[in-house]
Each structure stands twice: as structure tokens, then as C-alpha cells.
Scaffold this motif. Structure first.
Motif, mmCIF file in Angstrom:
data_model
loop_
_atom_site.group_PDB
_atom_site.id
_atom_site.type_symbol
_atom_site.label_atom_id
_atom_site.label_comp_id
_atom_site.label_asym_id
_atom_site.label_seq_id
_atom_site.Cartn_x
_atom_site.Cartn_y
_atom_site.Cartn_z
ATOM 1 N N GLN A 246 -12.402 1.452 -13.822
ATOM 2 C CA GLN A 246 -11.059 1.971 -14.013
ATOM 3 C C GLN A 246 -10.179 1.517 -12.846
ATOM 4 O OE1 GLN A 246 -11.368 6.245 -14.382
ATOM 5 N NE2 GLN A 246 -11.654 6.131 -16.600
ATOM 6 N N PRO A 247 -8.871 1.442 -13.075
ATOM 7 C CA PRO A 247 -7.980 1.020 -11.982
ATOM 8 C C PRO A 247 -7.810 2.121 -10.946
ATOM 9 C CG PRO A 247 -6.694 1.597 -13.924
ATOM 10 C CD PRO A 247 -8.132 1.657 -14.344
ATOM 11 N N LEU A 248 -7.430 1.703 -9.764
ATOM 12 C CA LEU A 248 -7.090 2.631 -8.694
ATOM 13 C C LEU A 248 -5.891 2.062 -7.954
ATOM 14 C CD1 LEU A 248 -7.678 5.127 -6.889
ATOM 15 C CD2 LEU A 248 -9.121 3.627 -5.489
ATOM 16 N N ALA A 249 -4.783 2.802 -7.975
ATOM 17 C CA ALA A 249 -3.559 2.342 -7.327
ATOM 18 C C ALA A 249 -3.425 2.989 -5.952
ATOM 19 C CB ALA A 249 -2.348 2.685 -8.186
ATOM 20 N N LEU A 250 -2.830 2.238 -5.038
ATOM 21 C CA LEU A 250 -2.595 2.722 -3.681
ATOM 22 C C LEU A 250 -1.140 2.503 -3.299
ATOM 23 C CD1 LEU A 250 -5.719 1.350 -1.777
ATOM 24 C CD2 LEU A 250 -5.240 3.755 -2.270
ATOM 25 N N MET A 251 -0.593 3.434 -2.552
ATOM 26 C CA MET A 251 0.758 3.295 -2.000
ATOM 27 C C MET A 251 0.711 3.435 -0.489
ATOM 28 S SD MET A 251 3.181 5.756 -4.289
ATOM 29 C CE MET A 251 2.934 6.000 -6.042
ATOM 30 N N MET A 252 1.510 2.648 0.175
ATOM 31 C CA MET A 252 1.808 2.861 1.581
ATOM 32 C C MET A 252 3.274 3.263 1.662
ATOM 33 S SD MET A 252 -0.852 2.436 3.560
ATOM 34 C CE MET A 252 -0.246 1.981 5.180
ATOM 35 N N ILE A 253 3.566 4.355 2.355
ATOM 36 C CA ILE A 253 4.907 4.955 2.363
ATOM 37 C C ILE A 253 5.348 5.136 3.809
ATOM 38 C CG2 ILE A 253 6.292 6.889 1.510
ATOM 39 C CD1 ILE A 253 3.682 7.510 -0.274
ATOM 40 N N ASP A 254 6.604 4.824 4.069
ATOM 41 C CA ASP A 254 7.138 4.951 5.418
ATOM 42 C C ASP A 254 8.549 5.515 5.343
ATOM 43 O OD1 ASP A 254 6.415 3.864 8.337
ATOM 44 O OD2 ASP A 254 8.570 3.655 8.021
ATOM 45 N N ILE A 255 8.844 6.515 6.193
ATOM 46 C CA ILE A 255 10.194 7.074 6.236
ATOM 47 C C ILE A 255 11.113 6.090 6.961
ATOM 48 C CG2 ILE A 255 11.611 8.990 7.088
ATOM 49 C CD1 ILE A 255 9.176 10.785 6.860
ATOM 50 N N ASP A 256 12.196 5.773 6.331
ATOM 51 C CA ASP A 256 13.127 4.779 6.889
ATOM 52 C C ASP A 256 13.861 5.351 8.106
ATOM 53 O OD1 ASP A 256 12.490 2.955 4.860
ATOM 54 O OD2 ASP A 256 13.996 3.822 3.512
ATOM 55 N N HIS A 257 14.029 4.473 9.112
ATOM 56 C CA HIS A 257 14.818 4.806 10.320
ATOM 57 C C HIS A 257 14.343 6.108 10.968
ATOM 58 C CE1 HIS A 257 17.497 1.563 9.225
ATOM 59 N NE2 HIS A 257 17.793 2.129 8.073
ATOM 60 N N PHE A 258 13.033 6.329 10.994
ATOM 61 C CA PHE A 258 12.522 7.589 11.545
ATOM 62 C C PHE A 258 12.804 7.687 13.043
ATOM 63 C CE2 PHE A 258 9.114 10.397 13.133
ATOM 64 C CZ PHE A 258 9.372 11.511 12.351
ATOM 65 N N LYS A 259 12.711 6.573 13.747
ATOM 66 C CA LYS A 259 13.006 6.602 15.181
ATOM 67 C C LYS A 259 14.445 7.019 15.442
ATOM 68 C CE LYS A 259 12.671 3.796 19.389
ATOM 69 N NZ LYS A 259 13.998 4.140 19.874
ATOM 70 N N ALA A 260 15.351 6.568 14.575
ATOM 71 C CA ALA A 260 16.757 6.955 14.730
ATOM 72 C C ALA A 260 16.940 8.453 14.507
ATOM 73 C CB ALA A 260 17.623 6.162 13.750
ATOM 74 N N ILE A 261 16.152 9.025 13.590
ATOM 75 C CA ILE A 261 16.218 10.471 13.365
ATOM 76 C C ILE A 261 15.821 11.214 14.631
ATOM 77 C CG2 ILE A 261 15.184 12.395 12.087
ATOM 78 C CD1 ILE A 261 14.935 10.522 9.680
ATOM 79 N N GLU A 289 -3.737 13.059 -8.064
ATOM 80 C CA GLU A 289 -3.291 12.137 -7.026
ATOM 81 C C GLU A 289 -3.495 12.755 -5.642
ATOM 82 O OE1 GLU A 289 0.167 10.351 -10.014
ATOM 83 O OE2 GLU A 289 0.724 11.577 -8.275
ATOM 84 N N THR A 290 -3.684 11.929 -4.651
ATOM 85 C CA THR A 290 -3.975 12.391 -3.289
ATOM 86 C C THR A 290 -3.086 11.663 -2.299
ATOM 87 O OG1 THR A 290 -6.291 12.772 -3.893
ATOM 88 C CG2 THR A 290 -5.766 12.688 -1.551
ATOM 89 N N ILE A 291 -2.521 12.421 -1.363
ATOM 90 C CA ILE A 291 -1.655 11.837 -0.347
ATOM 91 C C ILE A 291 -2.134 12.281 1.027
ATOM 92 C CG2 ILE A 291 0.020 13.730 -0.422
ATOM 93 C CD1 ILE A 291 2.217 11.597 0.038
ATOM 94 N N GLY A 292 -1.980 11.402 2.003
ATOM 95 C CA GLY A 292 -2.389 11.728 3.359
ATOM 96 C C GLY A 292 -1.429 11.131 4.372
ATOM 97 N N ARG A 293 -1.428 11.722 5.555
ATOM 98 C CA ARG A 293 -0.611 11.202 6.655
ATOM 99 C C ARG A 293 -1.506 10.340 7.539
ATOM 100 N NH1 ARG A 293 2.129 14.591 11.664
ATOM 101 N NH2 ARG A 293 3.375 12.867 12.526
ATOM 102 N N LEU A 294 -1.167 9.052 7.624
ATOM 103 C CA LEU A 294 -1.970 8.132 8.417
ATOM 104 C C LEU A 294 -1.593 8.166 9.884
ATOM 105 C CD1 LEU A 294 -2.279 5.024 6.072
ATOM 106 C CD2 LEU A 294 -3.608 7.147 6.131
ATOM 107 N N GLY A 295 -0.396 8.616 10.194
ATOM 108 C CA GLY A 295 0.050 8.684 11.573
ATOM 109 C C GLY A 295 1.552 8.505 11.655
ATOM 110 N N GLY A 296 2.201 9.227 12.581
ATOM 111 C CA GLY A 296 3.651 9.093 12.726
ATOM 112 C C GLY A 296 4.360 9.407 11.426
ATOM 113 N N GLU A 297 5.216 8.461 10.992
ATOM 114 C CA GLU A 297 5.959 8.633 9.739
ATOM 115 C C GLU A 297 5.339 7.847 8.599
ATOM 116 O OE1 GLU A 297 7.929 5.047 11.711
ATOM 117 O OE2 GLU A 297 6.734 6.786 12.264
#
Length: 383
Positions: A246-261, A289-297
Motif C-alpha cells: 500500500q502507498p505511504l505519503a509523507l509531508m515535510m512542513i515548515d512555518i514560513d518566516h518563523f525567525k521573523a516572528i 494520520e500522524t504528525i510530529g515535531r522534528l525540531g524548531g518550526e
């Protein structure tokens, strides 16, 4: 036939011993209100049994009332321990009035000259009621563990035997019948001391172990899986997907301009943004579905049995939800956006390779202007 007096002495000493054992356990364990109540309940039951053993030896009628009151208060504490352990919040509204009324009935009956047998039967009815309530608490739970069910069945057997003893003492004039019921109640009481004494300690240990495992696998700020726990689950999902084809999809997600925040509104505001992201992600993601924080933003998400098209739709749904969310702080409120890279694992592809492709897609989304979803290159084209 058993020697009731000797049995009472053994039970009393055993319950006091369990109370001492629990006191020693609590010195090295995390604070537990439920275990503290249970310790005092064991101590109270042991005290009551020792008073029952001493009463005929000392010939003091007042000890009969003291024994009965001790039993009622002790089983009430035991009931409270269950309620606290399982997180019930309104238990006192029922337990306190029932306990107080039961004590008043015993005191009034003793003042009116009730015999010890009559007092014992009344107290036995109260004990049976509390034991049945504790069995109901343990056995009614849909996801109760085997240990909880064992303790619950033991409480139910004790409630039945004590109720039978009370009934025979109140309704029958045949002494052997009442004696047999009393012996059965004491035998199940011995079983209760052994099983429930160790059982509650094991329940508390299970709860402590579960809390420690939770702390070791969850990011304390966002409540999402931490890096180690997410990668561990993702690897298990990868193996399962390849085995089941079966397929397994992955996403990498990053908050934009987090340093500016962080620079503009401070690190506390950045923490608020991370929390809002986690809350919004949980609202839009599906149950499998499962989501995790890899570090920082930076976050990662896996979608079992999702095709590339379905994964992109899920990513767009998440991106739009994040853009619509508002981060409310002590200063000005603001909104944020995310960039997302999406891939579907190729057959026999390793997890690190798939995450690298998703990460490459994520940085493509950053280069293309942010607040967008990009699909990763096929495996053979990923440098």
C-alpha cells in the motif's frame, strides 16, 4: 471450619503490612493521591480487623461500634482511591453522604443496644455496597486492562460473599448457615487483601510507566510526537506499507518566516505560533494520520494508504487551515503560513531517503514564494 479469631488477626496484620509496604513504595514514586488514600484504606481495614480480634479478648462492647465505624470509613477511603485514580470529579457528592449516613446508623443502633451480630450485619451491608460499586467502576470500563478486570472480579466476589453473610445473619436463625457465610466472606476477604493489595500497586506502576512513556514520546510544547517517536512510528508504517503493498505519503512542513516572528514579537509569541499550528493540524488531519515535531518550526506528517493526489489534497487542506488561523498573543495578533513538501514512498525506499525528497520539495516551495505545496521529485531523480 476456620478459626475466625486467628483469621482476623492474620488479615489485620496482613493489611497493616500492605499499608506499610505502600508507604515505602510512595517514598520513591511520584506523588499519587489515589495511592495515599488506598494506603490509609488498607491501614483502616487492618485496624478494624485487629479491633475485631481483640474485642472478645478484652470484653469491651464499645469495640464493636469502633470496629464497624472503622470498616465503613476504610472502605469509603478505598472507594475514594478508585475514584481519584480513574479521574472521577464528583465522587464526593455521593460518597460523603452515604458514608456519613452509614456511620450515623451504626452509632444509633449501638446506642439502642443492638447486638454485635446485628451491628456486624449492618456494617456488612455497607461494605458489600461499596465493594459492588468498586467492582462496577473497574468492570464497566470499555478498555479496562486485564489487571483491572481481575481486581474488579475479586471485588464482585467479595461483595457477593459479604452480602450473603449479612443476609444470613439478618434473616436466618440457623447458626451453621450464618457461620458458613461468615467463613466464606473472610476467605474472599483474604483473597481481596492479596489480589487487590498488590493489584493497586501494579495499577499505579502501570500509570506511572505510561506517563513516563508519554513524556518520552511527546513534544512538551505542542503535544505532538517528538522527533524520535515520529521517526519510529514512520518506520513501522513504512514496513507495514511495503508488506501490504500500500502507498505511504509523507509531508515535510515548515512555518514560513518563523525567525521573523521570534524577532518581531519575541520567543514567547513564537511558542504561541507553534501551539496554534499543532492545534490546527490536529483539527484537519484524519484519524489514521500522524504528525510530529522534528525540531524548531519543522514538522512531518505521514498518511498511510494515501495516494499522491490524496496527500496533496490533505496538504492543501492543512495549508489553508493554517493561513486562516489567528495567533492571539499579549501583543498584536497575527496570522502565519506554511510551506509543505509531499512525497509518496517508492517500493523498497528507505524512510530517510523519502524524508530527504520531501525536504527537498519543501525548500522548493520556499524558493517559489512560500505558502504553497510542492511535490517531491521521483526517487531516481533525487540527488
Amino acid at each position: 471450619m476456620i478459626d475466625i479469631q486467628s483469621f482476623l488477626l492474620a488479615l489485620g496484620m496482613g493489611n497493616v503490612g500492605f499499608a506499610i509496604l505502600m508507604a515505602g513504595y510512595m517514598r520513591g514514586a511520584s506523588p499519587s493521591a489515589g495511592l495515599q488514600l488506598w494506603m490509609w484504606a488498607r491501614l483502616g481495614i487492618g485496624f478494624s480487623q485487629l479491633v475485631g480480634w481483640a474485642r472478645p479478648l478484652l470484653g469491651a462492647p464499645v469495640l464493636g461500634s469502633l470496629e464497624g465505624l472503622g470498616w465503613i470509613l476504610a472502605v469509603a477511603l478505598e472507594m475514594a482511591a478508585y475514584c481519584v485514580f480513574f479521574g472521577f470529579t464528583r465522587w464526593g457528592r455521593i460518597l460523603f453522604p452515604v458514608t456519613g449516613l452509614s456511620c450515623l446508623v451504626v452509632i444509633a443502633a449501638s446506642a439502642r443496644g443492638a447486638s454485635h451480630a446485628q451491628l456486624s450485619a449492618m456494617v456488612a451491608c455497607v461494605v458489600a455496597l461499596f465493594a459492588a460499586a468498586m467492582a462496577w467502576i473497574l468492570l464497566r470500563r470499555r478498555h479496562a486492562s486485564l489487571l483491572q478486570r481481575i481486581i474488579g472480579v475479586n471485588d464482585a466476589l467479595f461483595a457477593l460473599s459479604v452480602a450473603a453473610w449479612a443476609s444470613s445473619a439478618l434473616q436466618s436463625n440457623v447458626v451453621p448457615d450464618a457461620r458458613a457465610a461468615q467463613e466464606a466472606a473472610y476467605l474472599t476477604g483474604y483473597l481481596l487483601m492479596i489480589v487487590n493489595g498488590f493489584g493497586f500497586l501494579l495499577l499505579c506502576k502501570q500509570k506511572d510507566d505510561s506517563r513516563m512513556a508519554h513524556l518520552a514520546s511527546v513534544d512538551c510544547l505542542t503535544g505532538l510526537l517528538n522527533r524520535h517517536a515520529f521517526l519510529e512510528r514512520a518506520e513501522s508504517a513504512r514496513v507495514a506499507a511495503q508488506r501490504q503493498r500500500q502507498p505511504l505519503a509523507l509531508m515535510m512542513i515548515d512555518i514560513d518566516h518563523f525567525k521573523a516572528i521570534n524577532d518581531r514579537w519575541g520567543h514567547a509569541s513564537g511558542d504561541d505560533a507553534l501551539v496554534v499550528f499543532a492545534q490546527t493540524a490536529r483539527q484537519v488531519m484524519r484519524g489514521h494520520e500522524t504528525i510530529g515535531r522534528l525540531g524548531g518550526e519543522e514538522f512531518a506528517m505521514m498518511l498511510p494508504a494515501a495516494s499522491l493526489e490524496e496527500a496533496v489534497q490533505a496538504a492543501q487542506r492543512l495549508r489553508l487551515a493554517i493561513r486562516a488561523a489567528t495567533v492571539i498573543t499579549s501583543g498584536p495578533s497575527y496570522t502565519m503560513t506554511v510551506s509543505i513538501g509531499v512525497v509518496v514512498l517508492d517500493p523498497n525506499e528507505g524512510l530517510s531517503d523519502a524524508l530527504a525528497r520531501a525536504d527537498h520539495a519543501l525548500y522548493s516551495a520556499k524558493r517559489e514564494g512560500r505558502d504553497r505545496v510542492e511535490v517531491g521529485d521521483p526517487m531516481q531523480r533525487c540527488a
